[in-house]
Structures are given as C-alpha cells and as structure tokens.
Design a protein around this motif. Structure first.
Motif, PDB file in Angstrom:
ATOM      1  N   LEU A 198       0.851  -1.191   0.000  1.00 50.50           N
ATOM      2  CA  LEU A 198       0.000   0.000   0.000  1.00 50.50           C
ATOM      3  C   LEU A 198       0.890   1.245   0.000  1.00 50.50           C
ATOM      4  CD1 LEU A 198      -2.908   1.060   0.157  1.00 50.50           C
ATOM      5  CD2 LEU A 198      -2.642   1.119   2.640  1.00 50.50           C
ATOM      6  N   GLY A 199       0.754   2.069  -0.990  1.00 49.73           N
ATOM      7  CA  GLY A 199       1.522   3.312  -1.057  1.00 49.73           C
ATOM      8  C   GLY A 199       2.869   3.172  -1.745  1.00 49.73           C
ATOM      9  N   ALA A 200       3.443   1.980  -1.747  1.00 49.94           N
ATOM     10  CA  ALA A 200       4.728   1.736  -2.418  1.00 49.94           C
ATOM     11  C   ALA A 200       4.863   0.235  -2.643  1.00 49.94           C
ATOM     12  CB  ALA A 200       5.882   2.246  -1.569  1.00 49.94           C
TER      13      ALA A 200
END
Length: 126
Positions: A90-92
């Motif tokens: 999530l996010g990266a």
C-alpha cells in the motif's frame, strides 16, 4: 491490502549450526538483513525451544516490519528451516525488497533443497 507473501522451506541446511540453534544470533542477522533490504524493523522477538531426545531445540526469529513481517523457524535436528516474508504494498511496492531479503536468507542457510512459493495477497476480483 495488496501485498506479496514469500515462503521457503529449506532442507539440508549447510550453514554453521548456530544459525539453527542460537535465537539471538539469528535475530540479529535477520534485523541486519531487513535493514540491508531497505525495509524498516519496528519490533523483534526470538524464542528458543527446549532440546528433545532428537537433538537441540530449534528457534523462531520474528521481525515486525513497518511493511509487515519476517519470520524464521528452524529444526536443527533435521537441518531445516522455514522462511516467511510478507510485505504490504500500500503506497509503495516493496516486492523487490522482499525478494532481496529472502535471497539473503537463502544464502545464509545454504540449503541443499529449497521449495519457494510466492502469493499475491489482498487482490480483489472485480
């Protein structure tokens, strides 16, 4: 919830036997390998199991990651270990870091037989 879960079952580990029996030493190496892979350790725990009639007790080393976790279990009487690396993406995307961490652990244990699996987690079908 998107993540990558890597596992490896190792048999015939040719590493120094203390990697299979010394929980504190194994945990310290796990934390160092986590950092080298570019992941962030937020907590850690090691446990040594009692010896049995089959030999010395195995160990478990767990590193809680900001990205999820690393867990190693050993069976010194069988020269075996299981490795579990899970990263949330999530996010990266931390997938490459997870693969690097697992590869480093495979080098450490130097097993004759390795069975690896990779599972994409959290993907929801439309």
């Amino acid at each position: 919830m998107d993540g990558l879960h890597l596992t490896a079952d190792l048999r015939g580990c040719r590493c120094d036997g203390t990697w299979l029996t010394d929980a504190d030493r194994l945990l310290a190496r796990c934390v160092a390998l986590v950092q080298t892979a570019g992941l962030q350790a937020v907590a850690q725990l090691a446990h040594t199991f009692p010896a049995t009639t089959h030999g010395p007790g195995g160990v478990t080393a767990t590193v809680l990651l900001a990205e999820s976790h690393l867990c190693v279990h050993t069976w010194p009487e069988q020269r075996g270990a299981t490795l579990d690396v899970y990263v949330c993406n999530l996010g990266a995307d931390h997938s490459a870091k997870a693969h690097q961490l697992l590869s480093s652990l495979l080098v450490l244990f130097d097993a004759e037989q390795v069975q690896q699996q990779a599972l994409q987690r959290g993907s929801v079908s439309p």
